[in-house]
Design a protein around this motif. Sequence first.
Motif, short mmCIF file in Angstrom:
data_model
loop_
_atom_site.label_atom_id
_atom_site.label_comp_id
_atom_site.label_asym_id
_atom_site.label_seq_id
_atom_site.Cartn_x
_atom_site.Cartn_y
_atom_site.Cartn_z
N PRO A 1 0.81 -1.22 0.00
CA PRO A 1 0.00 0.00 0.00
C PRO A 1 0.84 1.27 0.00
O PRO A 1 0.35 2.34 -0.35
N LEU A 2 2.10 1.15 0.39
CA LEU A 2 3.00 2.30 0.45
C LEU A 2 4.41 1.83 0.12
O LEU A 2 4.87 0.82 0.67
N VAL A 3 5.10 2.54 -0.77
CA VAL A 3 6.46 2.18 -1.16
C VAL A 3 7.38 3.36 -0.85
O VAL A 3 7.17 4.47 -1.36
N LEU A 4 8.38 3.12 -0.02
CA LEU A 4 9.36 4.14 0.35
C LEU A 4 10.65 3.85 -0.40
O LEU A 4 11.33 2.85 -0.11
N VAL A 5 10.98 4.70 -1.37
CA VAL A 5 12.15 4.50 -2.21
C VAL A 5 13.25 5.46 -1.76
O VAL A 5 13.06 6.69 -1.81
N GLY A 6 14.38 4.92 -1.31
CA GLY A 6 15.51 5.78 -0.99
C GLY A 6 16.04 6.47 -2.24
O GLY A 6 16.02 5.88 -3.33
N ASP A 7 16.50 7.69 -2.09
CA ASP A 7 17.01 8.42 -3.25
C ASP A 7 18.14 7.66 -3.93
O ASP A 7 18.34 7.76 -5.15
N ASP A 8 18.88 6.87 -3.15
CA ASP A 8 19.97 6.08 -3.72
C ASP A 8 19.45 5.00 -4.67
O ASP A 8 20.19 4.52 -5.55
N ALA A 9 18.17 4.59 -4.51
CA ALA A 9 17.63 3.49 -5.30
C ALA A 9 16.75 3.98 -6.45
O ALA A 9 16.18 3.15 -7.18
N ALA A 10 16.64 5.29 -6.64
CA ALA A 10 15.73 5.81 -7.67
C ALA A 10 16.08 5.27 -9.06
O ALA A 10 15.18 4.91 -9.83
N ARG A 11 17.36 5.18 -9.37
CA ARG A 11 17.76 4.69 -10.70
C ARG A 11 17.34 3.22 -10.89
O ARG A 11 16.92 2.83 -11.98
N ARG A 12 17.42 2.42 -9.83
CA ARG A 12 17.09 1.00 -9.94
C ARG A 12 15.58 0.76 -10.03
O ARG A 12 15.15 -0.33 -10.39
N VAL A 13 14.79 1.78 -9.70
CA VAL A 13 13.33 1.64 -9.70
C VAL A 13 12.71 2.14 -11.01
O VAL A 13 11.54 1.89 -11.28
N ARG A 14 13.51 2.80 -11.84
CA ARG A 14 12.95 3.48 -13.01
C ARG A 14 12.19 2.56 -13.95
O ARG A 14 11.24 2.98 -14.59
N GLY A 15 12.54 1.30 -14.04
CA GLY A 15 11.86 0.41 -14.97
C GLY A 15 10.61 -0.25 -14.40
O GLY A 15 9.92 -1.00 -15.11
N ALA A 16 10.28 0.02 -13.14
CA ALA A 16 9.14 -0.64 -12.51
C ALA A 16 7.82 -0.08 -13.03
O ALA A 16 7.75 1.07 -13.48
N ALA A 17 6.76 -0.88 -12.94
CA ALA A 17 5.43 -0.44 -13.37
C ALA A 17 4.98 0.76 -12.52
O ALA A 17 5.24 0.80 -11.32
N ARG A 18 4.34 1.71 -13.20
CA ARG A 18 3.85 2.89 -12.47
C ARG A 18 2.70 2.49 -11.55
O ARG A 18 1.84 1.68 -11.91
N ARG A 19 2.68 3.09 -10.37
CA ARG A 19 1.65 2.81 -9.38
C ARG A 19 1.54 4.00 -8.44
O ARG A 19 2.43 4.86 -8.38
N HIS A 20 0.42 4.07 -7.71
CA HIS A 20 0.25 5.11 -6.70
C HIS A 20 0.93 4.68 -5.40
O HIS A 20 1.24 3.51 -5.18
N GLY A 21 1.12 5.64 -4.50
CA GLY A 21 1.63 5.33 -3.18
C GLY A 21 3.13 5.19 -3.08
O GLY A 21 3.64 4.53 -2.19
N VAL A 22 3.87 5.84 -4.00
CA VAL A 22 5.33 5.79 -3.98
C VAL A 22 5.87 7.10 -3.41
O VAL A 22 5.48 8.19 -3.84
#
Length: 366
Positions: free
Chosen positions: A61-82
Motif C-alpha cells: 500500500p506504500l512504497v518508500l524508495v531511498g534516493d539512492d535506489a531511484a535509478r534502480r526503480v525506473r523500470g518498474a510499473a507505475r503505481r500510486h503510493g510511492v
Amino acid sequence: MTGTFTHDPPSAAGGRQSRPLIITEDAELLDDLLRLCAAAGATPEVHHCVPERGGGWEAAPLVLVGDDAARRVRGAARRHGVVLVGRDQDDPGVWKRAVRIGADHVLMLPDGEQWLVDRIADVAEGVGWPALTVGVIGGRGGAGASTLACALAVTSAREGLRTLLVDADPLGGGLDVLLGGETAEGLRWPAFAASRGRVGSGALEESLPRLHSLRVLSWDRGDCVAIPPQAVRAVLAAARRRGGTVVVDLPRRIDDSVAEALAQVDIGLLVVPAELRAVAAAGRVASAAGMVLRDLRVAVRGPYAPGLDDREVARLLGLPLAGEVPVEMGLLRAREGKAPPGAARGPLARFCTGFWERALVEAGAA
C-alpha cells in the motif's frame, strides 16, 4: 520538508492491513525508515531493488524508495503510493528522479518524519474513507443541541454505521448520562488529556464505553473541565480515521480546544429555537463558529414565535436551512434514562434519518 504530486492516494484492498515496502541500500537511511515504521506500528518489507513480480511492488500500500535506489526503480510499473525519500534538501535533481519513477511525494528527512509516521500508520491501520463528522451546537442555552447530537448518533448506529459520539462540552453534564450510561465501563476525556501526536484509532474505539450500539467519549464526574487543544486534535483525528460517522456535541463558547474540534467537523448544525432572542444569540454563536467551520447550517426548533418560521430564522441568520427539529414529548422520559433520544421511531428519529441520507450522499459515502 515534503513535496506533493497530484496522484490519488492508495487504498488498502478491502481495508486489510498491509506491509509498507522499503527499497534502499543506504544503511543509515534504512535505519531511520525502520525506526519510523516501528513508531507507526508497522513491520515493513525491505529490498535493495524492485522485488520480483508478485513480491510486493504491486501489492504494497506504500512504497518508500531511498534516493539512492531511484535509478534502480525506473523500470518498474507505475503505481500510486510511492514516496521518494532523501536527505539533501538542496539537490534540485531529486524532483526529476521522482517524476521518472512516478512518485506521489518527495520527502526529506529529518523534516518530514512526522508526516511519514502518520502515512505509515495509516497503512498499518488500514485507513479508508474518514468518518463523516457532524458538530451540533446550541444557538442559546437549552436549545436542545445535546438531545439532537445523541439522536443523530443513535440513528446512525441503528442504520448499521460505525458511530462515535463525542461530548466536547465539559459543563454539559455528560452525554453518557443522557444515554443512561454514566456507570458504563470505559475511558472518559481526562484519560486522553496528555495525548500528543497520533492516537491509535482502533485502541481509542475499544477503550470507550459502548452504549446503544455506539461508542461514547464523555466526561467523568471529576474536576477536569479542560482538555488541551493538541489532545482534542489527536483524539478526533483518530476517531475520524475509523470511518463511519462522528457526532460532536459542542459548547457555545469557542476556545482553542473547541476550535480544534470545529476544524475537523464536516457539517455543523446550529440548533435555534424559533424566538427572536434565541435568533439574536445564535447570530453571535454562528459568527464565532463560522470563523473555523465552513459548512454551518441551521436546525430550527419550534414552537414558533409570531412572524417566524424555519425559513425566516435561516434568512435572519444568513445560513442554509437543515430543517425543522421536531418536538417530542417523549424526550422527557428519555432524559430519565428510559430510552435515549432518537431510539423511538418518532418525528425526531425521522428527522435524523433524513439528515443522514442527505449528508452521506453529499459526502459521497452512500
